[in-house]
Write a protein that holds these residues in place. Structure first.
Motif, PDB file in Angstrom:
ATOM      1  N   VAL A 297      10.524   2.852   2.196  1.00 10.59           N
ATOM      2  CA  VAL A 297      10.430   1.730   3.129  1.00 10.59           C
ATOM      3  C   VAL A 297       9.529   2.144   4.288  1.00 10.59           C
ATOM      4  CG1 VAL A 297      11.701   0.128   4.623  1.00 10.59           C
ATOM      5  CG2 VAL A 297      12.772   1.013   2.527  1.00 10.59           C
ATOM      6  N   GLY A 298       8.543   1.298   4.565  1.00 13.13           N
ATOM      7  CA  GLY A 298       7.612   1.633   5.630  1.00 13.13           C
ATOM      8  C   GLY A 298       7.430   0.509   6.620  1.00 13.13           C
ATOM      9  N   GLU A 299       7.261   0.883   7.876  1.00 14.12           N
ATOM     10  CA  GLU A 299       6.881  -0.105   8.891  1.00 14.12           C
ATOM     11  C   GLU A 299       5.380  -0.347   8.772  1.00 14.12           C
ATOM     12  OE1 GLU A 299       7.504  -1.165  13.552  1.00 14.12           O
ATOM     13  OE2 GLU A 299       7.798   0.920  12.946  1.00 14.12           O
ATOM     14  N   ILE A 300       4.998  -1.617   8.674  1.00 14.78           N
ATOM     15  CA  ILE A 300       3.577  -1.946   8.515  1.00 14.78           C
ATOM     16  C   ILE A 300       2.919  -1.902   9.891  1.00 14.78           C
ATOM     17  CG2 ILE A 300       1.924  -3.636   7.646  1.00 14.78           C
ATOM     18  CD1 ILE A 300       4.351  -4.858   6.042  1.00 14.78           C
ATOM     19  N   VAL A 301       2.079  -0.899  10.096  1.00 14.41           N
ATOM     20  CA  VAL A 301       1.453  -0.743  11.416  1.00 14.41           C
ATOM     21  C   VAL A 301       0.090  -1.430  11.492  1.00 14.41           C
ATOM     22  CG1 VAL A 301       2.699   1.379  11.947  1.00 14.41           C
ATOM     23  CG2 VAL A 301       0.464   1.513  10.850  1.00 14.41           C
ATOM     24  N   ASP A 302      -0.482  -1.726  10.322  1.00 13.60           N
ATOM     25  CA  ASP A 302      -1.780  -2.403  10.314  1.00 13.60           C
ATOM     26  C   ASP A 302      -1.960  -3.130   8.978  1.00 13.60           C
ATOM     27  OD1 ASP A 302      -4.114  -3.211  11.463  1.00 13.60           O
ATOM     28  OD2 ASP A 302      -5.122  -1.267  11.347  1.00 13.60           O
ATOM     29  N   ALA A 303      -2.717  -4.224   9.005  1.00  8.74           N
ATOM     30  CA  ALA A 303      -2.961  -4.984   7.778  1.00  8.74           C
ATOM     31  C   ALA A 303      -4.359  -5.561   7.814  1.00  8.74           C
ATOM     32  CB  ALA A 303      -1.938  -6.108   7.627  1.00  8.74           C
ATOM     33  N   GLN A 304      -5.012  -5.525   6.655  1.00  9.05           N
ATOM     34  CA  GLN A 304      -6.346  -6.127   6.500  1.00  9.05           C
ATOM     35  C   GLN A 304      -6.258  -7.072   5.307  1.00  9.05           C
ATOM     36  OE1 GLN A 304      -9.394  -5.541   8.196  1.00  9.05           O
ATOM     37  NE2 GLN A 304     -10.249  -7.110   6.867  1.00  9.05           N
ATOM     38  N   ILE A 305      -6.514  -8.371   5.554  1.00  4.36           N
ATOM     39  CA  ILE A 305      -6.425  -9.365   4.474  1.00  4.36           C
ATOM     40  C   ILE A 305      -7.816  -9.932   4.230  1.00  4.36           C
ATOM     41  CG2 ILE A 305      -5.369 -11.552   3.738  1.00  4.36           C
ATOM     42  CD1 ILE A 305      -3.622  -9.777   6.476  1.00  4.36           C
ATOM     43  N   ASN A 306      -8.278  -9.798   2.974  1.00  3.34           N
ATOM     44  CA  ASN A 306      -9.628 -10.255   2.622  1.00  3.34           C
ATOM     45  C   ASN A 306      -9.560 -11.459   1.691  1.00  3.34           C
ATOM     46  OD1 ASN A 306     -10.878  -7.979   3.989  1.00  3.34           O
ATOM     47  ND2 ASN A 306     -10.057  -6.751   2.317  1.00  3.34           N
ATOM     48  N   GLU A 307     -10.673 -12.171   1.595  1.00  2.00           N
ATOM     49  CA  GLU A 307     -10.768 -13.311   0.671  1.00  2.00           C
ATOM     50  C   GLU A 307     -10.829 -12.814  -0.771  1.00  2.00           C
ATOM     51  OE1 GLU A 307     -10.710 -16.677   1.107  1.00  2.00           O
ATOM     52  OE2 GLU A 307     -10.079 -16.094   3.114  1.00  2.00           O
TER      53      GLU A 307
END
Ligand SMILES: Cc1cc2nc3c(=O)[nH]c(=O)nc-3n(C[C@H](O)[C@H](O)[C@H](O)COP(=O)(O)O)c2cc1C
Length: 161
Positions: free
Chosen positions: A133-143
């Motif tokens: 289980v991880g805390e999401i510290v960053d996210a990149q969402i692409n098309e």
């Protein structure tokens, strides 16, 4: 009374999923493997989990390094999925793959549909796997569109509308 391995695989394989490459880092050592057992868990705080085999090299790095990256694959990345699942040349998986270092240190794949950078907050025992289980510290969402895995084969997403 319990189900056998064949029933388990048939049942679980009938749950269609996306395909990810889960990565981690300890110092200069990076590694990663193909993972379909990934899920978002909590919004507040933002948590995600991956189910990782106790015997996998990647799991050891996640436990020691305290971080993992989740890279959701695009519809045409089945070859990459097979590469990161194969034990042949397992320590050459990143050759020819464009990566960048996330905040946690985990390597993230530039060509992925989505990148998540996670800091491990818990590792739960679960039979022959562990739930990371991880805390999401960053996210990149692409098309783009995802690669799909169903009953042992790859497929593509098709809108019902
Ligand atoms: C489509 C697909 C999905 C997979 N999903 C998982 C998974 O959710 N968890 C897991 O531990 N292994 C999963 N695997 C198997 C690992 O990718 C494989 O055992 C890999 O060789 C482990 O690499 P490592 O030991 O170098 O870390 C999957 C393989 C494929 C092809």
């Amino acid at each position: 009374m319990t189900i056998d391995a064949e029933q388990f695989r048939a049942a679980m394989g009938s749950w269609p999923s996306g395909v990810t490459i889960v990565t981690s880092r300890v110092g200069e050592e990076i590694h990663g493997m193909t993972v379909s057992d990934f899920s978002g868990v909590s919004l507040d705080p933002p948590l995600a989990l991956v189910c990782a085999s106790k015997t996998s090299v990647t799991t050891g790095l996640i436990e020691e390094g305290g971080c993992f990256g989740v890279n959701v694959l695009r519809r045409d990345q089945d070859t990459l999925s097979n590469k990161f699942a194969s034990k042949k040349d397992e320590f050459k998986r990143f050759e020819g793959v464009d990566t960048y270092e996330a905040k946690t240190g985990a390597p993230l794949l530039r060509e992925a549909l989505v990148n998540l950078d996670c800091r491990v907050v818990a590792i739960h025992d679960a039979g022959d796997h562990v739930l990371c289980v991880g805390e999401i510290v960053d996210a990149q969402i692409n098309e783009g569109e995802p690669l799909v895995f169903f009953r042992g084969g790859y497929g593509h997403f098709e809108s019902a509308n």
